[in-house]
Design a protein around this motif. Structure first.
Motif, mmCIF file in Angstrom:
data_model
loop_
_atom_site.group_PDB
_atom_site.id
_atom_site.type_symbol
_atom_site.label_atom_id
_atom_site.label_comp_id
_atom_site.label_asym_id
_atom_site.label_seq_id
_atom_site.Cartn_x
_atom_site.Cartn_y
_atom_site.Cartn_z
ATOM 1 N N GLN A 169 -8.285 11.365 0.424
ATOM 2 C CA GLN A 169 -7.269 11.051 0.336
ATOM 3 C C GLN A 169 -8.099 11.425 -1.277
ATOM 4 O O GLN A 169 -7.150 12.385 -2.145
ATOM 5 N N LYS A 170 -8.961 10.867 -1.956
ATOM 6 C CA LYS A 170 -9.457 11.214 -3.238
ATOM 7 C C LYS A 170 -10.187 13.126 -3.014
ATOM 8 O O LYS A 170 -10.458 13.704 -3.919
ATOM 9 N N GLU B 142 -7.281 14.499 -4.097
ATOM 10 C CA GLU B 142 -6.488 14.336 -5.325
ATOM 11 C C GLU B 142 -7.785 15.301 -6.805
ATOM 12 O O GLU B 142 -7.174 16.153 -7.240
ATOM 13 N N ARG C 131 -10.225 7.711 -13.691
ATOM 14 C CA ARG C 131 -9.490 8.333 -12.577
ATOM 15 C C ARG C 131 -8.373 7.001 -12.476
ATOM 16 O O ARG C 131 -7.999 7.095 -11.167
ATOM 17 N N HIS C 132 -7.614 6.660 -13.233
ATOM 18 C CA HIS C 132 -6.064 5.998 -13.099
ATOM 19 C C HIS C 132 -5.740 6.716 -12.443
ATOM 20 O O HIS C 132 -4.033 7.266 -11.734
ATOM 21 N N VAL D 77 1.011 4.115 -14.456
ATOM 22 C CA VAL D 77 -0.579 4.575 -14.345
ATOM 23 C C VAL D 77 -0.713 4.625 -16.279
ATOM 24 O O VAL D 77 -1.796 4.226 -16.213
ATOM 25 N N ALA E 41 5.794 5.350 -11.272
ATOM 26 C CA ALA E 41 4.471 5.240 -11.380
ATOM 27 C C ALA E 41 4.141 5.872 -12.006
ATOM 28 O O ALA E 41 3.229 6.439 -13.313
ATOM 29 N N GLU F 59 -9.104 6.725 2.623
ATOM 30 C CA GLU F 59 -9.690 6.530 1.070
ATOM 31 C C GLU F 59 -10.252 7.954 0.487
ATOM 32 O O GLU F 59 -10.219 8.518 -0.286
ATOM 33 N N ASP G 117 -3.155 -4.417 -10.519
ATOM 34 C CA ASP G 117 -3.251 -3.076 -10.037
ATOM 35 C C ASP G 117 -1.760 -2.357 -10.104
ATOM 36 O O ASP G 117 -0.882 -2.844 -10.417
ATOM 37 N N LEU G 118 -1.813 -1.203 -9.411
ATOM 38 C CA LEU G 118 -0.610 -0.565 -9.441
ATOM 39 C C LEU G 118 0.180 -0.799 -9.145
ATOM 40 O O LEU G 118 1.294 -1.397 -9.266
ATOM 41 N N GLU G 119 0.519 -1.813 -7.344
ATOM 42 C CA GLU G 119 1.100 -2.032 -6.308
ATOM 43 C C GLU G 119 0.924 -3.485 -6.945
ATOM 44 O O GLU G 119 1.840 -3.323 -6.500
ATOM 45 N N LYS H 97 -4.044 8.589 -9.779
ATOM 46 C CA LYS H 97 -2.423 7.422 -8.952
ATOM 47 C C LYS H 97 -1.499 7.463 -8.543
ATOM 48 O O LYS H 97 -0.528 7.123 -8.067
#
Length: 491
Positions: free
Chosen positions: A437-438, A441, A242-243, A184, A180, A434, A162-164, A246
């Protein structure tokens, strides 16, 4: 006659990670001889901020590249030296903003490394993204491609991070937002890691299997494998898209445009930004020089999407129908092995589009699967346009408006400081649900698309890859059409 398709492993590709390869990037050189490079790269953000980079580069010894004996060694050297070169050019001159001449301490080894990798002497997509990541201590992997909408263990990103769980190895600012921006795309590459092998295997089975098919039932079995591969590819492309969002909560658009993006420039197009000849001069230990007029790193240098275009049969023309497209020009900035692979893919005797067209009247299911896959690739390009709008088109418009209104640097810096303390770099206290935030975005993506699709919406802007940015993005998206879309467009 059996048609032979390229062996991806011979070009350094992984069947699971694709162009990321199975060799995880080195976080430091294995030979202590190269410790001075590691040390300077680790301190690069601080040295840029203090305007002390030039003195430290001048104190470096000129190290031989003969000890770089493996591909991972060379990739590590490329990332480290490319970041140091770009940091030096754009922030290494002390009080002088830009330096057009790179001393032999960096120039000599960088030219050698680029030659061995088959690359131009500039920080390209491979150095920014493909070879510029590491898992944090304790990172378990399994994030990318292993979520609830991807239960097939053979899919592209299965088992990745995952990104984190990731950090970048080279950095100009040392911020998580910059991280990032590089990472990404790594998630996208990992998610699409198996697509090329999947589609090539299915196409090879279809083309070569057809020669052995004795009746319509056998022909249906051959096409079924290609249908399944196209369906899986469409699902993977949707996950890849979908990435992209982020990036939004982590990287502030104005900070990127004004503070980070200038470091990516390679010289060409920078005649009014401190490089009057649009070139960088690399000095060598024998007193000779190499003048390089390169474009900067860009997503157009990703081999993955060009390879998918080749296999799917998506064609791109140059501006105004010219012979060389921007994509073909960008191949010079890819690793040599990747460029060679694209050359082979461009010469395939049959693409998936060609195969589907030959079965168009007899297999509607195959046509639907192909159009569905190409539709997701087109959608990817649309969402990428939204990212470009947010981070380049809209900040450029704002900067132009501020300049026209006489807005001074102090006023901008006051706003920038306030913005950063409010979490603009992804470290602030604001956390959202979430769903909220979605929704945000999605609104940002829609606003971005509207901005680039508007008449004159950034048409004058140049990308770091040297293209007329927005027209190129529009054209590449509009050329990504399936058979049904092509028919409708031709009416």
């Amino acid at each position: 006659m059996v048609v032979v398709f390229p062996d991806l492993a011979s070009f350094g590709l992984s069947r699971t990670r694709g162009f990321l390869s199975d060799d995880t990037p080195l976080t430091s050189f294995r030979d202590g001889y190269y410790a001075p490079w590691d040390d300077l790269a680790a301190r690069l953000p601080a040295l840029i901020a203090s305007r002390a980079l030039g003195g430290h580069v001048g104190a470096l010894p000129v190290l031989s590249t003969s000890g770089l004996t493996t591909e991972p060694d060379l990739r590590r050297a490329y990332v480290v030296l490319a970041f140091l070169v770009h940091g030096y050019v754009w922030a290494g001159g002390g009080d002088a903003a830009v330096v057009d001449t790179v001393p032999p301490q960096l120039g000599e080894p960088f030219l050698h490394v680029c030659e061995r990798l088959g690359m131009e002497p500039v920080l390209s997509y491979a150095g920014l993204c493909l070879w510029n990541w590491a898992a944090v201590v304790g990172g378990s992997g399994g994030g990318v491609g292993s979520n609830e909408d991807n239960n097939d263990g053979d899919d592209a990103g299965a088992g990745f991070y995952d990104l984190e769980e990731l950090v970048s190895l080279g950095s100009f600012t040392g911020t998580r937002g910059e991280d990032a921006f590089y990472l990404v795309p790594v998630l996208v590459e990992a998610e699409g890691g198996t697509l090329l092998a999947l589609l090539l295997d299915a196409l090879a089975a279809a083309v070569n299997g057809n020669d052995d098919a004795d009746d319509d039932d056998d022909d249906d079995d051959v096409s079924s494998g290609l249908v399944a591969a196209l369906d899986r590819s469409a699902e993977a492309l949707a996950r890849m898209a979908r990435h992209l969002p982020k990036l939004y909560p982590l990287l502030d658009a104005r900070a990127f445009y004004h503070e980070l993006r200038p470091f990516f420039s390679g010289g060409r197009g920078m005649e009014n930004k401190g490089l009057p000849r649009g070139e960088v001069v690399f000095q060598r230990v024998d007193g000779s020089e190499r003048r390089a007029r390169c474009v900067g790193g860009s997503a157009g240098q990703s081999c993955l999407f060009q390879a998918l275009d080749c296999v799917l049969g998506v064609r791109h023309e140059g501006p105004g129908g010219g012979r060389e497209s921007f994509f073909e020009e960008m191949r010079a900035y890819m690793p040599g092995k990747h460029r060679e692979l694209l050359g082979q893919l461009a010469r395939l005797p049959m693409t998936i589009r060609g195969y589907v067209e030959s079965h168009r009247r007899s297999d509607e299911r195959l046509v639907r699967a192909y159009d569905g896959c190409v539709k997701e690739l087109r959608s990817w390009r649309g969402r990428h346009m939204a990212v470009v709008s947010k981070y380049i088109v809209q900040p450029a418009r704002l900067a132009a408006a501020q300049e026209a209104n006489g807005d001074d640097d102090d006023a901008r810096e006051t706003r920038n400081g306030a913005r950063r303390t409010n979490g603009g770099d992804g470290t602030g206290p604001a956390t959202r649900g979430e769903r909220e935030q979605k929704e945000e975005e999605e609104e940002e993506e829609e606003a971005g698309l509207q901005a680039v699709m508007a008449k004159g919406g950034g048409d004058e802007l140049q990308g770091t890859g040297g293209s007329a940015l927005v027209p190129f993005l529009r054209q590449s998206r509009d050329e990504t059409v399936g058979l049904g879309q092509q028919s409708a467009r031709g009416k």
